[in-house]
Scaffold this active site. Structure first.
Site, PDB file in Angstrom:
ATOM      1  N   GLY A  11       0.827  -1.211   0.000  1.00  0.00           N
ATOM      2  CA  GLY A  11       0.000   0.000   0.000  1.00  0.00           C
ATOM      3  C   GLY A  11       0.860   1.260   0.000  1.00  0.00           C
ATOM      4  N   ASP A  13       1.268   3.639   2.360  1.00  0.00           N
ATOM      5  CA  ASP A  13       2.070   3.867   3.568  1.00  0.00           C
ATOM      6  C   ASP A  13       3.136   2.793   3.727  1.00  0.00           C
ATOM      7  OD1 ASP A  13       0.267   5.874   3.892  1.00  0.00           O
ATOM      8  OD2 ASP A  13      -0.434   5.263   5.882  1.00  0.00           O
ATOM      9  N   LEU A  57      -4.011 -11.164   6.657  1.00  0.00           N
ATOM     10  CA  LEU A  57      -4.551 -10.795   7.980  1.00  0.00           C
ATOM     11  C   LEU A  57      -5.748 -11.651   8.379  1.00  0.00           C
ATOM     12  CD1 LEU A  57      -4.618  -6.959   8.740  1.00  0.00           C
ATOM     13  CD2 LEU A  57      -2.968  -8.676   9.443  1.00  0.00           C
ATOM     14  N   LEU A  78      -0.311  -2.073   9.014  1.00  0.00           N
ATOM     15  CA  LEU A  78      -0.894  -1.095   8.091  1.00  0.00           C
ATOM     16  C   LEU A  78      -1.934  -1.733   7.175  1.00  0.00           C
ATOM     17  CD1 LEU A  78       2.342   0.830   6.950  1.00  0.00           C
ATOM     18  CD2 LEU A  78       1.019   1.061   9.056  1.00  0.00           C
ATOM     19  N   ALA A  79      -2.002  -3.049   7.125  1.00  0.00           N
ATOM     20  CA  ALA A  79      -2.928  -3.706   6.200  1.00  0.00           C
ATOM     21  C   ALA A  79      -4.366  -3.462   6.630  1.00  0.00           C
ATOM     22  CB  ALA A  79      -2.643  -5.203   6.139  1.00  0.00           C
ATOM     23  N   ALA A  80      -5.221  -3.241   5.643  1.00  0.00           N
ATOM     24  CA  ALA A  80      -6.650  -3.052   5.909  1.00  0.00           C
ATOM     25  C   ALA A  80      -7.399  -3.023   4.593  1.00  0.00           C
ATOM     26  CB  ALA A  80      -6.888  -1.722   6.631  1.00  0.00           C
ATOM     27  N   SER A 132      -7.480   5.480  12.584  1.00  0.00           N
ATOM     28  CA  SER A 132      -7.888   6.448  11.554  1.00  0.00           C
ATOM     29  C   SER A 132      -8.788   7.546  12.100  1.00  0.00           C
ATOM     30  CB  SER A 132      -8.653   5.697  10.461  1.00  0.00           C
ATOM     31  OG  SER A 132      -9.344   6.595   9.626  1.00  0.00           O
ATOM     32  N   GLU A 134     -11.192   8.516  10.615  1.00  0.00           N
ATOM     33  CA  GLU A 134     -12.554   8.101  10.256  1.00  0.00           C
ATOM     34  C   GLU A 134     -13.310   7.616  11.509  1.00  0.00           C
ATOM     35  OE1 GLU A 134     -14.001   8.461   7.293  1.00  0.00           O
ATOM     36  OE2 GLU A 134     -15.754   7.176   7.489  1.00  0.00           O
ATOM     37  N   TYR A 156     -16.188   0.672   7.817  1.00  0.00           N
ATOM     38  CA  TYR A 156     -14.732   0.816   7.958  1.00  0.00           C
ATOM     39  C   TYR A 156     -14.396   1.500   9.285  1.00  0.00           C
ATOM     40  CZ  TYR A 156     -10.127   2.984   7.284  1.00  0.00           C
ATOM     41  OH  TYR A 156      -8.831   3.423   7.452  1.00  0.00           O
TER      42      TYR A 156
HETATM   43  P1  NAP Z   1      -3.695   1.166   1.116  1.00  0.00           P
HETATM   44  O1  NAP Z   1      -2.785   1.846   0.150  1.00  0.00           O
HETATM   45  O2  NAP Z   1      -5.114   0.926   0.726  1.00  0.00           O
HETATM   46  O3  NAP Z   1      -3.009  -0.225   1.520  1.00  0.00           O
HETATM   47  C1  NAP Z   1      -3.724  -1.232   2.180  1.00  0.00           C
HETATM   48  C2  NAP Z   1      -2.830  -2.432   2.307  1.00  0.00           C
HETATM   49  O4  NAP Z   1      -3.516  -3.478   3.005  1.00  0.00           O
HETATM   50  C3  NAP Z   1      -2.393  -3.038   0.962  1.00  0.00           C
HETATM   51  O5  NAP Z   1      -1.038  -3.380   1.040  1.00  0.00           O
HETATM   52  C4  NAP Z   1      -3.246  -4.288   0.873  1.00  0.00           C
HETATM   53  O6  NAP Z   1      -2.685  -5.326   0.098  1.00  0.00           O
HETATM   54  C5  NAP Z   1      -3.271  -4.698   2.331  1.00  0.00           C
HETATM   55  N1  NAP Z   1      -4.311  -5.677   2.628  1.00  0.00           N
HETATM   56  C6  NAP Z   1      -5.637  -5.592   2.386  1.00  0.00           C
HETATM   57  N2  NAP Z   1      -6.261  -6.704   2.804  1.00  0.00           N
HETATM   58  C7  NAP Z   1      -5.308  -7.518   3.330  1.00  0.00           C
HETATM   59  C8  NAP Z   1      -5.327  -8.803   3.921  1.00  0.00           C
HETATM   60  N3  NAP Z   1      -6.458  -9.507   4.057  1.00  0.00           N
HETATM   61  N4  NAP Z   1      -4.166  -9.338   4.365  1.00  0.00           N
HETATM   62  C9  NAP Z   1      -2.995  -8.657   4.217  1.00  0.00           C
HETATM   63  N5  NAP Z   1      -2.907  -7.437   3.631  1.00  0.00           N
HETATM   64  C10 NAP Z   1      -4.060  -6.873   3.199  1.00  0.00           C
HETATM   65  O7  NAP Z   1      -3.742   1.970   2.499  1.00  0.00           O
HETATM   66  P2  NAP Z   1      -2.781   3.143   3.025  1.00  0.00           P
HETATM   67  O8  NAP Z   1      -3.311   4.442   2.546  1.00  0.00           O
HETATM   68  O9  NAP Z   1      -1.383   2.762   2.779  1.00  0.00           O
HETATM   69  O10 NAP Z   1      -3.103   3.082   4.588  1.00  0.00           O
HETATM   70  C11 NAP Z   1      -2.365   2.247   5.465  1.00  0.00           C
HETATM   71  C12 NAP Z   1      -3.200   1.987   6.707  1.00  0.00           C
HETATM   72  O11 NAP Z   1      -3.486   3.221   7.358  1.00  0.00           O
HETATM   73  C13 NAP Z   1      -4.549   1.325   6.454  1.00  0.00           C
HETATM   74  O12 NAP Z   1      -4.817   0.501   7.557  1.00  0.00           O
HETATM   75  C14 NAP Z   1      -5.516   2.488   6.445  1.00  0.00           C
HETATM   76  O13 NAP Z   1      -6.808   2.059   6.789  1.00  0.00           O
HETATM   77  C15 NAP Z   1      -4.897   3.384   7.483  1.00  0.00           C
HETATM   78  N6  NAP Z   1      -5.129   4.823   7.334  1.00  0.00           N
HETATM   79  C16 NAP Z   1      -4.843   5.432   6.162  1.00  0.00           C
HETATM   80  C17 NAP Z   1      -5.019   6.802   6.045  1.00  0.00           C
HETATM   81  C18 NAP Z   1      -4.717   7.523   4.755  1.00  0.00           C
HETATM   82  O14 NAP Z   1      -5.218   8.645   4.579  1.00  0.00           O
HETATM   83  N7  NAP Z   1      -3.899   6.959   3.875  1.00  0.00           N
HETATM   84  C19 NAP Z   1      -5.452   7.547   7.157  1.00  0.00           C
HETATM   85  C20 NAP Z   1      -5.719   6.875   8.353  1.00  0.00           C
HETATM   86  C21 NAP Z   1      -5.531   5.515   8.449  1.00  0.00           C
HETATM   87  P3  NAP Z   1      -2.956  -5.451  -1.497  1.00  0.00           P
HETATM   88  O15 NAP Z   1      -2.046  -4.457  -2.157  1.00  0.00           O
HETATM   89  O16 NAP Z   1      -2.600  -6.857  -1.776  1.00  0.00           O
HETATM   90  O17 NAP Z   1      -4.406  -5.117  -1.722  1.00  0.00           O
HETATM   91  N1  GDD Z   2     -13.269   8.455  -2.981  1.00  0.00           N
HETATM   92  C1  GDD Z   2     -14.040   9.462  -3.362  1.00  0.00           C
HETATM   93  N2  GDD Z   2     -14.393   9.559  -4.685  1.00  0.00           N
HETATM   94  N3  GDD Z   2     -14.435  10.376  -2.441  1.00  0.00           N
HETATM   95  C2  GDD Z   2     -15.185  11.410  -2.867  1.00  0.00           C
HETATM   96  C3  GDD Z   2     -15.567  11.571  -4.203  1.00  0.00           C
HETATM   97  C4  GDD Z   2     -15.155  10.596  -5.155  1.00  0.00           C
HETATM   98  O1  GDD Z   2     -15.456  10.654  -6.337  1.00  0.00           O
HETATM   99  N4  GDD Z   2     -16.291  12.711  -4.304  1.00  0.00           N
HETATM  100  C5  GDD Z   2     -16.359  13.246  -3.090  1.00  0.00           C
HETATM  101  N5  GDD Z   2     -15.697  12.457  -2.201  1.00  0.00           N
HETATM  102  C6  GDD Z   2     -15.590  12.713  -0.760  1.00  0.00           C
HETATM  103  C7  GDD Z   2     -16.049  11.544   0.111  1.00  0.00           C
HETATM  104  O2  GDD Z   2     -17.467  11.530   0.211  1.00  0.00           O
HETATM  105  C8  GDD Z   2     -15.334  11.889   1.404  1.00  0.00           C
HETATM  106  O3  GDD Z   2     -16.106  12.811   2.139  1.00  0.00           O
HETATM  107  C9  GDD Z   2     -14.043  12.592   0.956  1.00  0.00           C
HETATM  108  O4  GDD Z   2     -14.233  12.893  -0.441  1.00  0.00           O
HETATM  109  C10 GDD Z   2     -12.778  11.757   1.119  1.00  0.00           C
HETATM  110  O5  GDD Z   2     -13.008  10.478   0.546  1.00  0.00           O
HETATM  111  P1  GDD Z   2     -11.799   9.440   0.330  1.00  0.00           P
HETATM  112  O6  GDD Z   2     -10.724  10.076  -0.460  1.00  0.00           O
HETATM  113  O7  GDD Z   2     -12.387   8.173  -0.196  1.00  0.00           O
HETATM  114  O8  GDD Z   2     -11.185   9.265   1.791  1.00  0.00           O
HETATM  115  P2  GDD Z   2     -11.871   9.001   3.210  1.00  0.00           P
HETATM  116  O9  GDD Z   2     -11.716  10.236   4.018  1.00  0.00           O
HETATM  117  O10 GDD Z   2     -13.211   8.420   3.083  1.00  0.00           O
HETATM  118  O11 GDD Z   2     -10.920   7.851   3.791  1.00  0.00           O
HETATM  119  C11 GDD Z   2      -9.497   7.998   3.733  1.00  0.00           C
HETATM  120  O12 GDD Z   2      -9.051   8.664   4.890  1.00  0.00           O
HETATM  121  C12 GDD Z   2      -9.301   7.965   6.128  1.00  0.00           C
HETATM  122  C13 GDD Z   2      -8.772   8.853   7.266  1.00  0.00           C
HETATM  123  O13 GDD Z   2      -9.734   9.800   7.590  1.00  0.00           O
HETATM  124  C14 GDD Z   2      -8.885   6.603   3.609  1.00  0.00           C
HETATM  125  O14 GDD Z   2      -7.500   6.731   3.371  1.00  0.00           O
HETATM  126  C15 GDD Z   2      -9.106   5.793   4.873  1.00  0.00           C
HETATM  127  O15 GDD Z   2      -8.396   4.557   4.785  1.00  0.00           O
HETATM  128  C16 GDD Z   2      -8.583   6.615   6.067  1.00  0.00           C
HETATM  129  O16 GDD Z   2      -8.773   5.925   7.263  1.00  0.00           O
END
Ligand code: NAP
Ligand code: GDD
Length: 330
Positions: A11, A13, A57, A78-80, A132, A134, A156
């Site tokens: 992923g 991160d 996981l 970090l997986a999810a 998160s 969220e 989620y």
């Molecule tokens: P991401 O790019 O969607 O990566 C998710 C990872 O989880 C991928 O490597 C995926 O593998 C792996 N995964 C999914 N299902 C799995 C399973 N059953 N077993 C093992 N691995 C699995 O997410 P990210 O943005 O890097 O975020 C990293 C973590 O931080 C996540 O837990 C996310 O929920 C959390 N988070 C992210 C944000 C953000 O804004 N980025 C904010 C807050 C929290 P594949 O590549 O094989 O699908």
């Molecule tokens: N994805 C997406 N696509 N979101 C949209 C769109 C669209 O076309 N149009 C508007 N949005 C709005 C969503 O309704 C949401 O309010 C906001 O954009 C952000 O959506 P996402 O980018 O899908 O992110 P998220 O905030 O729902 O979730 C991400 O951040 C979380 C931390 O707050 C993810 O990275 C989660 O894994 C992470 O936990």
């Protein structure tokens, strides 16, 4: 040499953290799921020094095997299933991976450490859980800190609340060095194309290059606190270097709407977003999170964490990266 095991290494991160830990002199192991995972090649290209271990996981035996193989000092979970919108269509899978997955890893750590007695300080492996913003959902206050109540608005978010509390519970029950980083939205050129800021940056690049005409979005008034993933993984590492395990909010302390992301991204290439974006009700969520804004005071004062990339620079960096990617594809 310290050893780290990262779940979710394919992923966004996972790749940033791998890069950072390798720079810090760590030996890094990454958990890869599936038989023919196409993302294996991305990890091998971007972070070739990461050693891949197979596991999922949802399969505890594989997690125990990965821990035995890596013998890590630190585990970063970090997986999810991380895409909020999809979690309404696949709530059970989300609960299983995003929620129970954390519990399986904690139990696997206990199993390989052989410590199961309440009150006993489980030595050794330190654990980071990717919590998160969220979880704040329909936020009870603005900005949100470590003390703000959770009110998740998606399957989620609910699964992440379980993973968060079970991590704290294992810290309190077994003395594990387990930390939760409550991270707000963070992106960058490695961000998955399903997330809104990447969907926008990619569309802007393609429209600019004449490959697409428009972009369809959902709720453009939703506000998030966006930062750069490369900055955020440093906070994860810092948490595990403290004397005591604890939980930290990590964010920029500013909120911006999806509309602002579109404005900055389109104007960066000399376009007006209003001429290219249309809204589709089909992209609105059953329950929306309207406003997330971090209070990162604790991370800044206790961890000394300081982000380097601003929100505006993040959006421009993503557009530039997508312009380069889309041009080289021609
Ligand atoms: P991401 O790019 O969607 O990566 C998710 C990872 O989880 C991928 O490597 C995926 O593998 C792996 N995964 C999914 N299902 C799995 C399973 N059953 N077993 C093992 N691995 C699995 O997410 P990210 O943005 O890097 O975020 C990293 C973590 O931080 C996540 O837990 C996310 O929920 C959390 N988070 C992210 C944000 C953000 O804004 N980025 C904010 C807050 C929290 P594949 O590549 O094989 O699908
Ligand atoms: N994805 C997406 N696509 N979101 C949209 C769109 C669209 O076309 N149009 C508007 N949005 C709005 C969503 O309704 C949401 O309010 C906001 O954009 C952000 O959506 P996402 O980018 O899908 O992110 P998220 O905030 O729902 O979730 C991400 O951040 C979380 C931390 O707050 C993810 O990275 C989660 O894994 C992470 O936990």
């Amino acid at each position: 040499m310290k050893r780290a095991l990262i779940t979710g290494v394919t992923g966004q991160d996972g790749r940033h953290l791998s890069e950072y830990l390798l720079e810090q002199g760590y030996q890094v192991f990454g958990l890869l799921r599936g038989q023919h995972n196409p993302k294996r090649a991305i990890v091998e290209r971007e972070v070739p020094d990461v050693r891949i271990l197979e596991g999922d996981l949802t399969d505890q035996t594989s997690l125990i095997g990965a821990l035995q193989g890596a013998q890590p000092d630190e585990v970063y979970n970090l997986a999810a299933m991380s895409f909020v919108a999809l979690s309404w269509n696949q709530p059970e899978l989300t609960g299983n991976v995003t929620g129970l997955g954390a519990l399986r890893m904690l139990e696997a750590i206990r199993n390989v450490q052989g410590s199961s007695v309440s009150g006993h300080r489980a030595a050794g492996i330190k654990f980071y859980q990717a919590s998160s913003s969220e979880m704040f959902g329909r936020a009870h206050e603005v900005p949100q800190s470590e003390r703000t109540l959770f009110h998740p608005r998606s399957p989620y978010g609910v699964a992440k609340v379980f993973a968060h509390h079970i991590t704290i519970n294992y810290r309190e029950s077994y003395g594990m060095f387990a930390c939760c980083g409550i991270l707000f939205n963070h992106g960058g050129p490695r961000r998955g194309p399903e997330f809104v800021e990447r969907k926008i940056s990619r569309a802007v690049a393609r429209i600019k290059l004449g490959l697409d005409k428009g972009l369809t979005l959902g709720n453009m008034e939703a506000k998030r606190d966006w930062g750069y993933a490369g900055d955020y993984v440093k906070a994860m590492h810092l948490m595990l270097q403290q004397d005591q395990p604890d939980d930290y909010v990590v964010g920029m302390g500013q909120s911006h709407s999806v509309r602002e992301v579109a404005e900055i991204a389109f104007s960066h290439v000399g376009l007006d977003w209003r001429e290219h974006v249309e809204i589709s009700p089909s992209l609105f969520r059953p329950a929306e999170v309207d406003l997330l804004e971090a209070d990162p005071t604790k991370a800044r004062t206790v961890l000394g964490w300081v982000p380097e990339v601003s929100f505006e620079d993040l959006v421009r960096m993503m557009v530039d990266a997508d312009l380069e990617k889309e041009s080289s594809r021609q």
